[in-house]
Design an enzyme around this catalytic site. Structure first.
Site, PDB file in Angstrom:
ATOM      1  N   HIS A 130       0.928  -2.162   0.325  1.00 29.32           N
ATOM      2  CA  HIS A 130       0.293  -3.317   0.982  1.00 29.32           C
ATOM      3  C   HIS A 130       0.741  -4.624   0.325  1.00 29.32           C
ATOM      4  O   HIS A 130       1.072  -5.593   1.018  1.00 29.32           O
ATOM      5  CB  HIS A 130      -1.227  -3.176   0.893  1.00 29.32           C
ATOM      6  CG  HIS A 130      -1.988  -4.394   1.324  1.00 29.32           C
ATOM      7  ND1 HIS A 130      -2.479  -4.561   2.601  1.00 29.32           N
ATOM      8  CD2 HIS A 130      -2.342  -5.518   0.642  1.00 29.32           C
ATOM      9  CE1 HIS A 130      -3.096  -5.727   2.689  1.00 29.32           C
ATOM     10  NE2 HIS A 130      -3.024  -6.325   1.510  1.00 29.32           N
ATOM     11  N   GLU A 131       0.759  -4.662  -0.997  1.00 29.73           N
ATOM     12  CA  GLU A 131       1.175  -5.888  -1.700  1.00 29.73           C
ATOM     13  C   GLU A 131       2.662  -6.166  -1.481  1.00 29.73           C
ATOM     14  O   GLU A 131       3.065  -7.326  -1.342  1.00 29.73           O
ATOM     15  CB  GLU A 131       0.855  -5.779  -3.188  1.00 29.73           C
ATOM     16  CG  GLU A 131      -0.619  -5.599  -3.506  1.00 29.73           C
ATOM     17  CD  GLU A 131      -1.498  -6.640  -2.844  1.00 29.73           C
ATOM     18  OE1 GLU A 131      -1.043  -7.792  -2.643  1.00 29.73           O
ATOM     19  OE2 GLU A 131      -2.649  -6.315  -2.509  1.00 29.73           O
ATOM     20  N   HIS A 134       3.075  -7.917   1.771  1.00 23.97           N
ATOM     21  CA  HIS A 134       2.847  -9.368   1.668  1.00 23.97           C
ATOM     22  C   HIS A 134       4.143 -10.072   1.242  1.00 23.97           C
ATOM     23  O   HIS A 134       4.489 -11.136   1.759  1.00 23.97           O
ATOM     24  CB  HIS A 134       1.754  -9.654   0.646  1.00 23.97           C
ATOM     25  CG  HIS A 134       0.361  -9.520   1.176  1.00 23.97           C
ATOM     26  ND1 HIS A 134      -0.071 -10.143   2.332  1.00 23.97           N
ATOM     27  CD2 HIS A 134      -0.712  -8.834   0.694  1.00 23.97           C
ATOM     28  CE1 HIS A 134      -1.342  -9.852   2.538  1.00 23.97           C
ATOM     29  NE2 HIS A 134      -1.753  -9.055   1.572  1.00 23.97           N
ATOM     30  N   GLU A 202      -3.763 -10.208   6.155  1.00 23.78           N
ATOM     31  CA  GLU A 202      -4.207  -8.894   5.676  1.00 23.78           C
ATOM     32  C   GLU A 202      -3.960  -7.810   6.715  1.00 23.78           C
ATOM     33  O   GLU A 202      -3.505  -6.710   6.386  1.00 23.78           O
ATOM     34  CB  GLU A 202      -5.694  -8.944   5.303  1.00 23.78           C
ATOM     35  CG  GLU A 202      -6.006  -9.752   4.060  1.00 23.78           C
ATOM     36  CD  GLU A 202      -5.233  -9.286   2.830  1.00 23.78           C
ATOM     37  OE1 GLU A 202      -5.078  -8.067   2.636  1.00 23.78           O
ATOM     38  OE2 GLU A 202      -4.769 -10.160   2.081  1.00 23.78           O
TER      39      GLU A 202
END
Length: 281
Positions: A130-131, A134, A202
């Protein structure tokens, strides 16, 4: 698009500072605060990642400090087609993580000690992916600048408030009222900007992160666990940096006034539901 958002945020901060300077010191004050704004914009672009790491009291680590984490990040970043980010660990009991940095080559992925201790390997992989998502979408520069800007606006709001209390501006009741009004409205505006940026980013990072990891259940299960622990183990962190984290680190703080009124993150249950519906990763 991300670069345009950064430009708009910086331009907004400059305009706010010039207006505040004009209220406090007329034309000379406006010029002085314009110079301050230019310096802050330069600092936010080049050093905002360091400011965020300080907000979380995180330390940069190497491959020998956390071999398992380092190998995992290296494997996932290859799948994402990214250079190896700098890794950092924040000594926090609450399980959480965030990404920061101004570009793919200058990116930082930070996890808390609580995350390393309280999630399993598949869940940790989902959070790291997930990071990295980003980073892949260049979210971290906008979010980091927004976080640093929110911190600066909070400081400016305090200056404006004390200026009004001590008879700032040009002394009239109207100027005092305007300063007090700005000290309230400016932080709210910064919070709303952060909220809008974070919510859209997100959901996108959740989808891309699941694809990087090759499965959605690791991230979905991690989000469920992180949401629960965020309420049980409140994190002491500057609210300006809260929206960078994968789940709201201030969720467990009660009586926090406006902190609970404006959510910088979309509801975790909505994120989990969307991840459960993903197919054909």
């Amino acid at each position: 698009m991300q670069q345009l958002k950064v430009f708009i945020l910086m331009a907004g901060l400059t305009a706010l500072l010039v207006v505040l300077g004009g209220w406090l010191g007329g034309q000379q004050g406006a010029v002085l605060f314009f110079v301050i704004a230019a310096a802050m914009n330069f600092g936010m672009f080049w050093f905002s990642d360091r400011a965020v790491l300080r907000m979380y009291r995180a330390r940069i680590i190497g491959p020998d400090d956390a071999p398992h984490l380092y190998r995992m990040v290296d494997d996932l970043r290859r799948r994402a087609g990214l250079p190896m980010p700098t890794l950092a660990i924040a000594d926090k009991e609450q399980p959480n993580a965030f990404a920061t940095g101004r570009s793919h080559k200058k990116a930082v992925v930070c996890v808390t000690t609580g995350l390393l201790r309280l999630v399993n390997t598949r869940e940790l992989e989902g959070v790291v992916a997930h990071e990295l998502a980003h980073i892949r979408h260049n979210h971290m520069l906008v979010s980091t600048v927004a976080a640093t800007m929110a911190g600066a606006i909070g400081l400016l709001a305090s200056v404006a408030r004390w200026g009004a209390i001590l008879g700032g501006g040009r002394g009239s009741d109207r100027n005092v009222f305007e300063l007090l009004l700005m000290s309230i409205i400016a932080p709210l505006a910064a919070m709303i900007v952060q909220m809008a940026i974070s919510r859209a980013n997100e959901f996108q990072a959740d989808r891309t992160g699941a694809r990087i990891a090759g499965r959605a259940d690791g991230l979905a299960n991690a989000l469920q666990k992180l949401e629960r622990y965020s309420r049980q183990l409140p994190m002491n962190v500057n609210p300006a940096a809260a929206q960078l984290a994968i789940v709201n680190p201030l969720a467990g703080i009660r009586g926090g006034g406006l902190t609970g009124l404006f959510r910088t993150h979309p509801p975790t249950e909505d994120r989990i539901a969307r991840l459960r519906q993903l197919r054909n990763l």
